[in-house]
Design a protein around this motif. Structure first.
Motif, PDB file in Angstrom:
ATOM      1  N   ALA A 103      41.961  -3.919  33.466  1.00 48.19           N
ATOM      2  CA  ALA A 103      42.791  -4.512  34.509  1.00 48.19           C
ATOM      3  C   ALA A 103      44.032  -3.656  34.701  1.00 48.19           C
ATOM      4  O   ALA A 103      44.516  -3.049  33.750  1.00 48.19           O
ATOM      5  CB  ALA A 103      43.196  -5.929  34.122  1.00 48.19           C
ATOM      6  N   ALA A 104      44.534  -3.615  35.947  1.00 45.47           N
ATOM      7  CA  ALA A 104      45.746  -2.854  36.233  1.00 45.47           C
ATOM      8  C   ALA A 104      46.444  -3.452  37.446  1.00 45.47           C
ATOM      9  O   ALA A 104      45.798  -3.816  38.428  1.00 45.47           O
ATOM     10  CB  ALA A 104      45.414  -1.385  36.487  1.00 45.47           C
ATOM     11  N   SER A 105      47.751  -3.529  37.366  1.00 46.90           N
ATOM     12  CA  SER A 105      48.551  -4.042  38.482  1.00 46.90           C
ATOM     13  C   SER A 105      49.141  -2.874  39.262  1.00 46.90           C
ATOM     14  O   SER A 105      49.085  -1.721  38.835  1.00 46.90           O
ATOM     15  CB  SER A 105      49.698  -4.919  37.960  1.00 46.90           C
ATOM     16  OG  SER A 105      50.716  -4.117  37.369  1.00 46.90           O
ATOM     17  N   LYS A 106      49.753  -3.196  40.372  1.00 49.16           N
ATOM     18  CA  LYS A 106      50.501  -2.186  41.117  1.00 49.16           C
ATOM     19  C   LYS A 106      51.819  -1.929  40.388  1.00 49.16           C
ATOM     20  O   LYS A 106      52.243  -2.716  39.526  1.00 49.16           O
ATOM     21  CB  LYS A 106      50.747  -2.643  42.554  1.00 49.16           C
ATOM     22  CG  LYS A 106      51.745  -3.774  42.694  1.00 49.16           C
ATOM     23  CD  LYS A 106      52.000  -4.107  44.155  1.00 49.16           C
ATOM     24  CE  LYS A 106      53.166  -5.065  44.279  1.00 49.16           C
ATOM     25  NZ  LYS A 106      53.610  -5.242  45.645  1.00 49.16           N
ATOM     26  N   VAL A 107      52.474  -0.840  40.732  1.00 44.81           N
ATOM     27  CA  VAL A 107      53.782  -0.499  40.178  1.00 44.81           C
ATOM     28  C   VAL A 107      54.840  -1.277  40.953  1.00 44.81           C
ATOM     29  O   VAL A 107      54.819  -1.306  42.190  1.00 44.81           O
ATOM     30  CB  VAL A 107      54.054   1.017  40.276  1.00 44.81           C
ATOM     31  CG1 VAL A 107      55.484   1.343  39.871  1.00 44.81           C
ATOM     32  CG2 VAL A 107      53.064   1.788  39.411  1.00 44.81           C
TER      33      VAL A 107
END
Length: 149
Positions: A103-107
């Motif tokens: 999983a990864a979010s935006k900066v």
């Protein structure tokens, strides 16, 4: 009515029929000093999805001191961080299609929040997972343990 009575009885007996939604919703803060406010995030293995809200409590913009949230196997932290730096800001410092990333979010920049919701289908209860910020130079110190048990 019968379901309510059964649920109440289960609570009194300490039984559980899976995770409560609130157990699957976590929060995390990051600041301008490249620090998360905790070193451990934990969710029960009964969560089918986990939501983590990341709040940047600092004031600097995303391009200068941005933070994101990435979850990977602990063994892959350095490789994911290094590949993320090469991926650049437009890719939120995560290599596109990276199968090592669960999983990864935006900066986000100072004063912003983002909620990352992801399926736990690929996670294993008791696995060795790490959460990190993959902004260049951050991943080496901005990381913690993601417990899924």
């Amino acid at each position: 009515m019968t379901n309510r009575i059964l649920a109440a009885a289960a609570l009194m007996l300490g039984l559980s029929f899976g995770a409560n939604a609130s157990e699957c919703e976590l929060s995390l803060e990051a600041n301008d000093m490249m620090q998360f406010n905790t070193k451990v995030l934990s969710a029960p293995a009964s969560c089918k999805e986990v939501s983590i809200t990341l709040t940047h409590t600092g004031t600097l913009p995303a391009q200068a001191m941005g933070h994101n949230l990435v979850i990977t196997d602990t063994a892959n932290v350095a490789a994911v961080g290094t590949d993320g730096m090469a991926a650049g800001f437009d890719n939120n410092y995560v290599k596109p299609g990276d199968e090592r990333v669960y999983a990864a979010s935006k900066v986000i920049g100072g004063g912003e929040s983002v909620t990352l919701t992801f399926s736990t289908e690929k996670l294993t209860a008791g696995g060795d997972y790490t959460f990190l910020c993959s902004f260049p130079g951050h991943w080496a110190i901005m990381q913690g343990k993601f417990e899924f048990k």
